[in-house]
Design an enzyme around this catalytic site. Structure first.
Site, mmCIF file in Angstrom:
data_model
loop_
_atom_site.group_PDB
_atom_site.id
_atom_site.type_symbol
_atom_site.label_atom_id
_atom_site.label_comp_id
_atom_site.label_asym_id
_atom_site.label_seq_id
_atom_site.Cartn_x
_atom_site.Cartn_y
_atom_site.Cartn_z
ATOM 1 N N GLY A 56 0.830 -1.198 0.000
ATOM 2 C CA GLY A 56 0.000 0.000 0.000
ATOM 3 C C GLY A 56 0.865 1.249 0.000
ATOM 4 N N GLY A 58 1.440 5.389 1.161
ATOM 5 C CA GLY A 58 1.281 6.049 2.459
ATOM 6 C C GLY A 58 2.459 5.779 3.372
ATOM 7 N N LYS A 107 5.764 -7.476 2.740
ATOM 8 C CA LYS A 107 5.460 -7.287 4.165
ATOM 9 C C LYS A 107 4.274 -8.176 4.524
ATOM 10 C CE LYS A 107 4.922 -2.714 4.251
ATOM 11 N NZ LYS A 107 4.769 -2.528 2.803
ATOM 12 N N ASP A 112 -1.270 -8.323 0.783
ATOM 13 C CA ASP A 112 0.005 -8.349 0.068
ATOM 14 C C ASP A 112 0.454 -9.779 -0.216
ATOM 15 O OD1 ASP A 112 0.197 -5.618 -0.046
ATOM 16 O OD2 ASP A 112 1.431 -5.424 1.749
ATOM 17 N N HIS A 221 -0.615 1.238 9.402
ATOM 18 C CA HIS A 221 -1.762 1.653 8.596
ATOM 19 C C HIS A 221 -2.729 2.419 9.454
ATOM 20 C CE1 HIS A 221 -0.099 -1.941 6.649
ATOM 21 N NE2 HIS A 221 -0.141 -1.114 5.634
ATOM 22 N N GLY A 477 25.025 46.114 12.586
ATOM 23 C CA GLY A 477 23.596 45.809 12.448
ATOM 24 C C GLY A 477 22.981 46.416 11.204
ATOM 25 N N ASP A 541 10.271 50.632 20.705
ATOM 26 C CA ASP A 541 11.204 49.534 20.471
ATOM 27 C C ASP A 541 11.854 49.109 21.786
ATOM 28 O OD1 ASP A 541 12.999 47.828 18.805
ATOM 29 O OD2 ASP A 541 14.484 49.123 19.769
ATOM 30 N N GLY A 543 14.560 47.453 22.462
ATOM 31 C CA GLY A 543 16.007 47.659 22.532
ATOM 32 C C GLY A 543 16.340 49.118 22.819
#
Ligand code: ADP
Ligand code: MG
Length: 565
Positions: A56, A58, A107, A112, A221, A477, A541, A543
């Protein structure tokens, strides 16, 4: 359901196109959901065994991601969590089988087994040599209980690798089948799910889990696990998985394994590193030595959060098969040999650049103490501001830096001014972090260099130092006045502080305060706030507020401007 899809019924076909278009060396088998090596014709004539797996969809990158030299020749893709049809498997077998024959790796799920098994029968009746190996590595189910037997999960990828290496080495079909069988018997896996997954066509999760509930031994699953338990720390959880897997392999102390820590689809890579760490710890606690390790996304249940741990008991043959080269897109290459202890390199020691000075200057120390104490006192206010227009760490960061400075402030007492500024720079660099930490460290270092070699430091020198420091911050900066940063306080202060007159420092502090307040009306253009745009308006601000605050505290510590003490 939120998914990056077009139409739930087209997901598998479009996924196949995506894989094949984006990976060289792969092709799609016309009219079938089969991905195969594009050099399959030459391979058929080479006499080498072909390896086909699938199931399958997924579980990506399983199995199509393992198509490539040294692993699978073809992968057959069913609908999401649905076995592919017999005809699709048969088409794949016909496309890949040459004189060497084909091994199917399946698997262990009823659908399967039936579809791959019937396709093998049909192919044999057409005269093709086909063998089949079933992988049932999920140790959370008992091998012989009242169920369809152990399921095949992530350990299957290691079986692909071993079989692919044997085929690439030119072994016969019987030999490749025997190697795959040996690998399938040597591997065990167990998983844990934190969340369910959603099949696109269903649109809803397959089961639900409470906020702190997890499923042990889940199926890939979205089937619920064998035991629902409470969430616990990853070390406990992964320790439990490792113990069950290694117990089920009957591993004795001193034996070696390969470990696969697999992401079930929705686990952050960061958490997978914690899973890897926990798995290695658990294995080593049992005296099991891990020769090879892989951590990543190998076989998933769509977006399920959680992981599985696979272990393969190693012998020299299996180890060299795992180590053999493979070029499949999802195979990460040779596993790493984990180190027993954390490899660590000691930091080269930073040279202490201290300079004693003849006459200690208590005014510098009291100014620094005042600035640091103010930043500690302002923590909550700065944090609140930064929470509104940044990420909320500024108050705590600066307070941490201030505490570090207060803790060592007595050592500043007999340093030169330049050495004090360098010490401040180093402390802030180590403790503050973020944008401010780096900018203040740079500014202080530049200011220190300005004062280098000056013994009697006066207002004139401090004025130059402040200007140089602020300019360094602007430079590193890439910001200027009007960008809504700390510079809206620092640069006007540096301009105002004339040096020839200590009293002008008080005017400089005024300028900083005015500048900081004005930032509330400025559109942010630097730092995190710039992502907010107009939403930052109305809030100053953080800062700039911090800079105005510590400058004000320094002024306060100087006492009466007329008194030069
Ligand atoms: P972050 O959390 O984004 O790393 P901090 O919280 O340490 O940053 O510091 C935020 C402050 O840094 C802002 O309020 C602003 O004053 C200042 N700042 C941001 N970017 C710059 C810049 N490019 N130049 C100067 N100052 C800046
Ligand atoms: Mg911040």
């Amino acid at each position: 359901m939120k998914k990056l899809i077009n139409d739930p019924s087209r997901v598998v076909d479009e996924m196949i196109e995506g894989i094949v278009l984006s990976h060289e060396g792969l092709a799609v088998l016309s009219g079938h959901r089969v991905i195969l090596r594009s050099d399959v014709e030459a391979l058929r004539r080479s006499g080498k065994v072909a390896i086909v797996s699938g199931g399958g969809s997924g579980h990506e990158p399983a199995h199509a991601g393992y198509v490539g030299e040294g692993m699978l020749t073809a992968a057959v893709c069913g609908d999401v969590f649905t076995s592919p049809s017999t005809d699709a498997v048969l088409a794949a077998i016909r496309a890949v089988t040459g004189t060497g024959g084909t091994l199917l790796i399946v698997k262990n799920y009823t659908g399967d087994r039936l579809n791959f098994g019937l396709a093998a029968e049909l192919a044999r009746s057409e005269g093709l040599s086909v063998a089949m190996v079933v992988v049932a590595d999920d140790v959370s189910l008992s091998a012989g209980g009242d169920n369809a037997g152990r399921r095949g999960i992530a350990g299957t990828v290691l079986v692909h690798k071993v079989a692919g290496a044997a085929a690439a080495a030119g072994r016969t079909l019987e030999e490749v089948e025997a190697e795959a069988e040996r690998a399938a018997h040597a591997v065990g896996t167990m998983g844990v799910a934190l969340t369910p997954c959603i099949v696109p066509a269903a649109g809803k999760p397959s089961f639900t889990l409470g906020e702190d509930e997890i499923e042990l031994g889940l199926g890939i699953h979205g089937e619920a696990g064998v035991e629902r338990v409470a969430l616990r720390p990853v070390d406990d959880l992964v320790g439990l998985l490792v113990d069950r897997v290694l117990d089920s392999l009957g591993l004795r102390e001193g034996e070696t394994v390969a470990l696969l820590a697999n992401n079930l689809g929705g686990t952050p890579a960061m958490e997978m590193d914690l899973v890897a760490r926990a798995a290695l710890k658990a294995a080593s606690a049992r005296g099991t030595s891990v020769e090879r390790m892989w951590t990543g996304t190998f076989l998933t249940a769509i977006e399920m959060a959680g992981c599985s741990i696979s272990a393969m008991r190693l012998d020299p043959g299996l180890l060299s098969a795992l180590d053999a080269p493979a070029s499949a897109p999802a195979w990460p290459g040779t596993g790493t040999k984990p180190s027993a202890a954390l490899p660590t390199i000691e930091c080269p020691r930073e040279e202490a650049v201290e300079q004693r000075m003849a006459a200690p200057n208590p005014r510098i120390v009291s100014a620094i103490r005042a600035a640091a104490e103010r930043l500690v006192a302002e923590e909550t206010r700065l944090t609140d501001l930064d929470r509104k227009v940044g990420d909320g760490d500024l108050g705590a960061n600066l307070a941490r830096g201030a505490q570090a400075i207060l803790a060592e402030i007595d050592t500043y007492r007999d340093l030169t001014a330049a050495a004090v500024l360098r010490a401040l720079s180093a402390s802030l660099r180590r403790t503050v972090g973020g944008t401010s930490g780096a900018l203040y460290a740079a500014g202080l270092l530049r200011a220190a260099n300005t004062l280098e070699g000056r013994t009697a430091v006066r207002a004139q020198d401090w004025s130059e130092a402040l200007r140089a420091g602020a300019q360094a911050i602007a430079q590193i900066g890439d910001a200027k006045v009007g960008d809504r940063t700390m510079l809206d306080a620092l640069l006007p202060a540096a301009d105002r502080f004339s040096g020839s007159d200590e009293a002008s420092f008080f005017e400089a502090v005024e300028a900083a305060r005015t500048g900081a307040e004005a930032t509330a009306a400025i559109l942010p253009r630097r730092g995190r706030s710039s992502y907010l745009g107009e939403r930052a308006l109305g809030i100053p601000d953080p800062g700039a507020e911090a800079a105005a605050a510590w400058l004000d505290a320094v002024a306060g510590s100087l006492g009466d401007p007329a008194d030069p003490a």
